[in-house]
Write a protein that holds these residues in place. Structure first.
Motif, PDB file in Angstrom:
ATOM      1  N   UNK A  75      62.692  34.061  38.868  1.00  0.00           N
ATOM      2  CA  UNK A  75      61.690  33.719  39.884  1.00  0.00           C
ATOM      3  C   UNK A  75      60.524  34.692  39.829  1.00  0.00           C
ATOM      4  N   UNK A  76      60.820  35.976  39.733  1.00  0.00           N
ATOM      5  CA  UNK A  76      59.758  36.988  39.667  1.00  0.00           C
ATOM      6  C   UNK A  76      58.913  36.781  38.408  1.00  0.00           C
ATOM      7  N   UNK A  77      59.548  36.511  37.275  1.00  0.00           N
ATOM      8  CA  UNK A  77      58.807  36.287  36.023  1.00  0.00           C
ATOM      9  C   UNK A  77      57.848  35.107  36.165  1.00  0.00           C
ATOM     10  N   UNK A  78      58.336  34.017  36.756  1.00  0.00           N
ATOM     11  CA  UNK A  78      57.498  32.837  36.940  1.00  0.00           C
ATOM     12  C   UNK A  78      56.329  33.126  37.891  1.00  0.00           C
ATOM     13  N   UNK A  79      56.629  33.764  39.020  1.00  0.00           N
ATOM     14  CA  UNK A  79      55.582  34.072  39.993  1.00  0.00           C
ATOM     15  C   UNK A  79      54.529  34.997  39.397  1.00  0.00           C
ATOM     16  N   UNK A  80      54.974  35.990  38.622  1.00  0.00           N
ATOM     17  CA  UNK A  80      54.028  36.910  37.983  1.00  0.00           C
ATOM     18  C   UNK A  80      53.079  36.169  37.045  1.00  0.00           C
ATOM     19  N   UNK A  81      53.628  35.281  36.236  1.00  0.00           N
ATOM     20  CA  UNK A  81      52.785  34.544  35.287  1.00  0.00           C
ATOM     21  C   UNK A  81      51.865  33.565  36.025  1.00  0.00           C
ATOM     22  N   UNK A  82      52.396  32.852  37.009  1.00  0.00           N
ATOM     23  CA  UNK A  82      51.602  31.869  37.744  1.00  0.00           C
ATOM     24  C   UNK A  82      50.475  32.516  38.538  1.00  0.00           C
ATOM     25  N   UNK A  83      50.665  33.759  38.963  1.00  0.00           N
ATOM     26  CA  UNK A  83      49.666  34.449  39.777  1.00  0.00           C
ATOM     27  C   UNK A  83      48.550  35.082  38.958  1.00  0.00           C
ATOM     28  N   UNK A  84      48.680  35.081  37.637  1.00  0.00           N
ATOM     29  CA  UNK A  84      47.635  35.662  36.792  1.00  0.00           C
ATOM     30  C   UNK A  84      46.342  34.856  36.928  1.00  0.00           C
ATOM     31  N   UNK A  85      45.232  35.518  36.689  1.00  0.00           N
ATOM     32  CA  UNK A  85      43.926  34.856  36.757  1.00  0.00           C
ATOM     33  C   UNK A  85      43.875  33.685  35.779  1.00  0.00           C
ATOM     34  N   UNK A  86      44.338  33.912  34.575  1.00  0.00           N
ATOM     35  CA  UNK A  86      44.396  32.864  33.551  1.00  0.00           C
ATOM     36  C   UNK A  86      45.809  32.822  32.973  1.00  0.00           C
ATOM     37  N   UNK A  87      46.740  32.135  33.649  1.00  0.00           N
ATOM     38  CA  UNK A  87      48.114  32.105  33.141  1.00  0.00           C
ATOM     39  C   UNK A  87      48.215  31.373  31.811  1.00  0.00           C
ATOM     40  N   UNK A  88      49.122  31.854  30.972  1.00  0.00           N
ATOM     41  CA  UNK A  88      49.406  31.214  29.686  1.00  0.00           C
ATOM     42  C   UNK A  88      50.229  29.955  29.981  1.00  0.00           C
ATOM     43  N   UNK A  89      49.641  28.786  29.758  1.00  0.00           N
ATOM     44  CA  UNK A  89      50.307  27.535  30.126  1.00  0.00           C
ATOM     45  C   UNK A  89      51.620  27.343  29.371  1.00  0.00           C
ATOM     46  N   UNK A  90      51.661  27.725  28.104  1.00  0.00           N
ATOM     47  CA  UNK A  90      52.896  27.607  27.332  1.00  0.00           C
ATOM     48  C   UNK A  90      54.010  28.464  27.917  1.00  0.00           C
ATOM     49  N   UNK A  91      53.673  29.706  28.255  1.00  0.00           N
ATOM     50  CA  UNK A  91      54.661  30.608  28.845  1.00  0.00           C
ATOM     51  C   UNK A  91      55.075  30.111  30.221  1.00  0.00           C
ATOM     52  N   UNK A  92      54.109  29.601  30.983  1.00  0.00           N
ATOM     53  CA  UNK A  92      54.391  29.087  32.317  1.00  0.00           C
ATOM     54  C   UNK A  92      55.344  27.899  32.242  1.00  0.00           C
ATOM     55  N   UNK A  93      55.122  27.005  31.274  1.00  0.00           N
ATOM     56  CA  UNK A  93      56.015  25.858  31.083  1.00  0.00           C
ATOM     57  C   UNK A  93      57.431  26.325  30.731  1.00  0.00           C
TER      58      UNK A  93
END
Length: 121
Positions: A75-93
């Motif tokens: 959950x923390x990993x996902x929230x950290x990536x989603x909260x970035x200014x420009x999240x990496x869509x591949x990593x987010x998926x």
């Protein structure tokens, strides 16, 4: 920005050191702590809310029951990536699958009453 990063790094180091000596919580205690923070109005789906939620979960994850440590980290990993200014869509998926699975684990472990650490989307 540098001051904020320095403060966050220092806080993480202190929490990490404290976690080494802190006793592990039971699954029920972990669920109660997570339910408390996910029910607060600061657990919103905007970037600031996601960052705040991840930062509230981190100290709980450090002393969470063995059963819930990995889901909390997902959950923390996902929230950290989603909260970035420009999240990496591949990593987010990639992280979204683990995030969803973590939510299911929380629902099972916490009797379905927890919001599984997931902000509304």
């Amino acid at each position: 920005m540098k001051k904020t990063l320095t403060v966050l790094l220092a806080a993480g180091t202190i929490l990490g050191a404290a976690a080494c000596s802190a006793p592990k919580m039971t699954t029920a205690e972990t669920c109660d702590r997570i339910k408390t923070i996910t029910s607060s109005p600061s657990s919103s789906s905007d970037k600031f809310g996601m960052t705040r939620l991840a930062n509230q979960i981190r100290p709980i994850q450090a002393t969470a029951s063995e059963e819930l440590q990995a889901p909390l980290q997902s959950i923390v990993d996902y929230l950290d990536e989603a909260a970035k200014k420009d999240p990496d869509q591949g990593k987010l998926d990639e992280l979204k699958g683990k995030y969803t699975s973590a939510g299911q684990t929380f629902s099972q472990a916490c009797g379905g009453g927890a919001q599984s650490g997931q902000p509304n989307q």
